[in-house]
Design an enzyme around this catalytic site. Structure first.
Site, PDB file in Angstrom:
ATOM      1  N   CYS A   1      -1.224   1.754  10.557  1.00  0.00           N
ATOM      2  CA  CYS A   1      -1.438   1.877   9.115  1.00  0.00           C
ATOM      3  C   CYS A   1      -2.315   3.092   8.896  1.00  0.00           C
ATOM      4  CB  CYS A   1      -2.103   0.622   8.555  1.00  0.00           C
ATOM      5  SG  CYS A   1      -2.586   0.813   6.827  1.00  0.00           S
TER       6      CYS A   1
ATOM      7  N   CYS B   1       1.120   4.482   1.082  1.00  0.00           N
ATOM      8  CA  CYS B   1       1.457   4.155   2.471  1.00  0.00           C
ATOM      9  C   CYS B   1       1.374   5.447   3.271  1.00  0.00           C
ATOM     10  CB  CYS B   1       2.863   3.554   2.540  1.00  0.00           C
ATOM     11  SG  CYS B   1       3.458   3.265   4.213  1.00  0.00           S
TER      12      CYS B   1
END
EC number: 5.1.1.7
Length: 275
Positions: A74, A218
């Site tokens: 991430c 993201c």
């Protein structure tokens, strides 16, 4: 009591927990409960800081989605991870090396408060993404009962497919994202990016994340979009990526080279919770 910190990177929000000085364990059920925005703390991902497995590294970085499942990487979380370990005095370095389940990463704290993350070399080989295709292509046809989509595919430690759209603001992200995230050709599921190319140095992007639906930002999705756009001949080496939560800068010198992502990491509050 477990001490935690709430942080966000462009609105992609995290519960960050120090597993170096605290002995912590979270079950998937506990993570789901904590992630609930009405009955828990509320977050997209839980980030866990652990001691390194390798003496050459500073920390091990673990990521859990709101559904309780552990994921490989991430990018927005990595920036928050770097800011967290520095703020908490777990390190005094400006350059931090960490391992994840997908590999190793270098995180760099910049003077202006942003964090630059070496996101690693993108994976384009379909078998490694994983994605069912005979060979690597610039674009693939993804068929669904409703319609056929043209997409690019890459992995940044987690799988991404990227669709080109005329107008990202009006793209049907929820419906198409839900349809493609579980597509049979992506055996481990996929994050779905909707990319509008403004010019060769600027894109607008929305991402439907596997296990989390659409998020405000993201980081790995921004990287994957720049990779796909460059491979397709639409984008330059340095690209500004506008996401609903804010802006990232992605730099990529091309195949076989790592991507560098620069963006903010915000501290929201510190808290403690009894599990």
């Amino acid at each position: 009591m477990i001490q935690f910190t709430k942080m966000h990177g462009l609105g992609n929000d995290f519960m960050v927990v120090d597993g170096v000085t605290q002995n912590v364990f979270f079950s998937p059920e506990q993570i789901r409960r904590l992630a609930d925005r009405n009955f828990g703390i509320g977050f997209d991902q839980l980030l866990l800081v652990e001691p390194p497995y390798d003496p050459d590294l500073d920390f091990h970085y673990r990521i859990f989605n709101a559904d309780g499942g552990e994921v490989e990487n991430c990018g927005n979380g990595a920036r928050c991870f770097a800011r967290f370990v520095r703020n908490k005095g777990l390190t005094n370095k400006n350059k931090i090396r960490v391992s994840t389940s997908a590999g190793k990463m270098t995180l760099r704290l910049e003077r202006d408060g942003t964090v630059t993350v070496n996101m690693g070399v993108p994976v384009l080989d379909p078998s490694q993404i994983p994605f069912k295709a005979k060979k690597a292509e610039k674009t693939y046809l993804l068929q669904t009962p409703q319609q056929t989509f043209l997409c690019g595919a890459a992995s940044m430690g987690n799988p991404h497919c990227v669709l080109d759209v005329e107008d990202v603001a009006n793209a049907n992200v929820a419906e198409i994202g839900a349809l493609l995230t579980k597509h049979e050709r992506f055996p481990r599921g996929v994050n779905v990016g909707f990319m509008q190319v403004v010019n060769s140095g600027h894109i607008k992007l929305r991402v439907y994340e596997r296990g989390a639906a659409e998020t405000l930002a993201c980081g790995t999705g921004a990287c994957a979009a720049v990779v796909v756009g460059q491979i397709q001949g639409k984008l330059d080496q340095q690209v500004r990526v506008d996401l609903p939560g804010g802006t990232l800068t992605i730099n990529w010198e091309g195949e076989g080279k790592p991507l560098w992502m620069t963006g903010p990491a915000q501290h929201v509050y510190d808290g403690q919770i009894q599990l």
